[in-house]
Design a protein around this motif. Structure first.
Motif, PDB file in Angstrom:
ATOM      1  N   PRO A 185     -18.541   7.727  16.899  1.00  0.00           N
ATOM      2  CA  PRO A 185     -17.001   7.710  16.959  1.00  0.00           C
ATOM      3  C   PRO A 185     -16.558   6.382  16.639  1.00  0.00           C
ATOM      4  O   PRO A 185     -17.274   5.264  16.354  1.00  0.00           O
ATOM      5  N   THR A 188     -14.113   1.787  20.332  1.00  0.00           N
ATOM      6  CA  THR A 188     -13.780   2.500  21.255  1.00  0.00           C
ATOM      7  C   THR A 188     -13.777   1.239  22.913  1.00  0.00           C
ATOM      8  O   THR A 188     -14.645   0.140  22.532  1.00  0.00           O
ATOM      9  N   LEU A 214      -9.922   4.521  21.212  1.00  0.00           N
ATOM     10  CA  LEU A 214     -10.375   5.155  21.778  1.00  0.00           C
ATOM     11  C   LEU A 214     -11.021   4.743  22.993  1.00  0.00           C
ATOM     12  O   LEU A 214     -11.114   3.716  22.907  1.00  0.00           O
ATOM     13  N   ASP A 218     -12.176   9.707  25.592  1.00  0.00           N
ATOM     14  CA  ASP A 218     -11.799  10.269  24.620  1.00  0.00           C
ATOM     15  C   ASP A 218     -13.061  10.925  23.527  1.00  0.00           C
ATOM     16  O   ASP A 218     -13.448  12.197  23.617  1.00  0.00           O
ATOM     17  N   PRO A 242      -9.303   6.461  16.049  1.00  0.00           N
ATOM     18  CA  PRO A 242      -8.227   5.931  17.230  1.00  0.00           C
ATOM     19  C   PRO A 242      -7.417   6.110  15.104  1.00  0.00           C
ATOM     20  O   PRO A 242      -7.965   5.697  14.540  1.00  0.00           O
TER      21      PRO A 242
END
Ligand code: NDP
Ligand code: 8X3
Length: 255
Positions: A185, A188, A214, A218, A242
């Motif tokens: 990721p 976040t 995020l 997600d 994101p």
């Protein structure tokens, strides 16, 4: 527990992405082994999730090899047939330049993000292989393992380890039915930045302010998707950011 109920072993379930994964997998009917150092957090999460799915809690510091051995060896029988290992526990500590960093912080990141992750993996691997088809290891990497940035030093390098370890592991378990994914990721919203900045909540709030980062849910949705794919499908690496976060150009110093 019904014998077909899939079981997920989650590290770092007490906060952020790990907690959101617990929620997502519970909603999808998975049995859960929830681990993390803060037992009270795990207990309140289990209470919130209710008794819709079987839950086993184990307070666990992934840097404590003996503790990991005990937790794995003493899994209650209904939870022994682990289908998913979600290696999520991780930390970043500090964001200043390498030359100002605390050596203890570097070593703590290596202990958690690298040594902790390989310890849990090695000790659970026999159970995942015994499970066979459909078993999955999801290692939470990071965009920081691919993209250097100032202050990323050991944190980013530890996530590069996670990525390469995932690939190498996948080679070795080939034929066992076990799948391996590096789920990487970007930004976040969680306690991640507050922990990184040693409890500076104002910094963390400013960091996320004005962004549409995020949410842990997600990332959890991606983890659930990976785990529930047909057994012959292996996502090798999944990077998710994101929309508001992207690369920047090289920095050029001029005389
Ligand atoms: P949080 O700080 O909210 O959660 C971190 C989790 O890791 C907590 O549950 C914490 O539990 C656990 N943890 C930390 N150290 C240990 C340890 N020694 N033993 C066991 N558990 C430990 O952050 P995130 O949810 O954001 O982070 C989860 C993962 O996602 C990490 O690996 C992080 O590197 C990665 N990541 C995060 C991104 C972000 O922007 N937030 C982006 C990319 C990757 P406890 O303190 O109770 O032990
Ligand atoms: C954390 C993502 O961009 O904050 O792994 O380094 S970032």
């Amino acid at each position: 527990m019904h014998e077909t109920t899939p079981v997920a072993f989650i590290t770092g379930a007490s906060s952020g992405i790990g907690q959101a994964c617990a929620e997502a997998f519970a909603a999808a009917g998975w049995g859960l082994i929830l681990t993390g150092r803060r037992q009270a957090r795990l207990e309140s999460l289990a209470t919130r999730l209710g008794d819709a799915v079987p839950i086993h809690i184990a307070a666990l510091d992934v840097t404590d090899r003996n503790a990991v051995e005990d937790v794995v060896a003493s899994l209650p029988e209904p939870f022994a047939n682990v289908r998913l290992l979600l290696n999520n526990a991780g930390v970043a500590l500090g964001k200043g330049p390498a030359q100002d960093a605390e050596l203890d912080d570097w070593l703590a990141m290596i202990d958690t993000n690298i040594k902790g992750l390989v310890t849990v993996t090695r000790l659970l691997l026999p159970r995942l292989i015994a499970h066979g088809e459909g078993a999955t290891i999801i290692n939470i990497g990071s965009i920081a393992g691919h993209t250097p940035y100032p202050g990323g030093h050991v944190y980013g390098a530890s996530k590069a380890f996670v990525e390469q370890f995932s690939y190498n592991l996948r080679c070795d378990v080939s034929g066992s039915g076990v799948r391996v994914t590096d789920l990487a990721p970007g930004m976040t919203v969680s306690e991640f930045t507050e922990v990184r900045m040693k409890g500076d909540r104002d910094f963390a709030e400013r960091y996320y302010d004005g962004t549409r980062s995020l949410q842990p849910a997600d990332v959890a949705a991606q983890a659930l998707h990976i785990a529930e794919l047909p057994a012959h499908v292996n996502i090798t690496r999944l990077e998710v950011t994101p929309l508001c976060q992207q690369w920047s150009a090289f920095t050029i110093l001029r005389q």
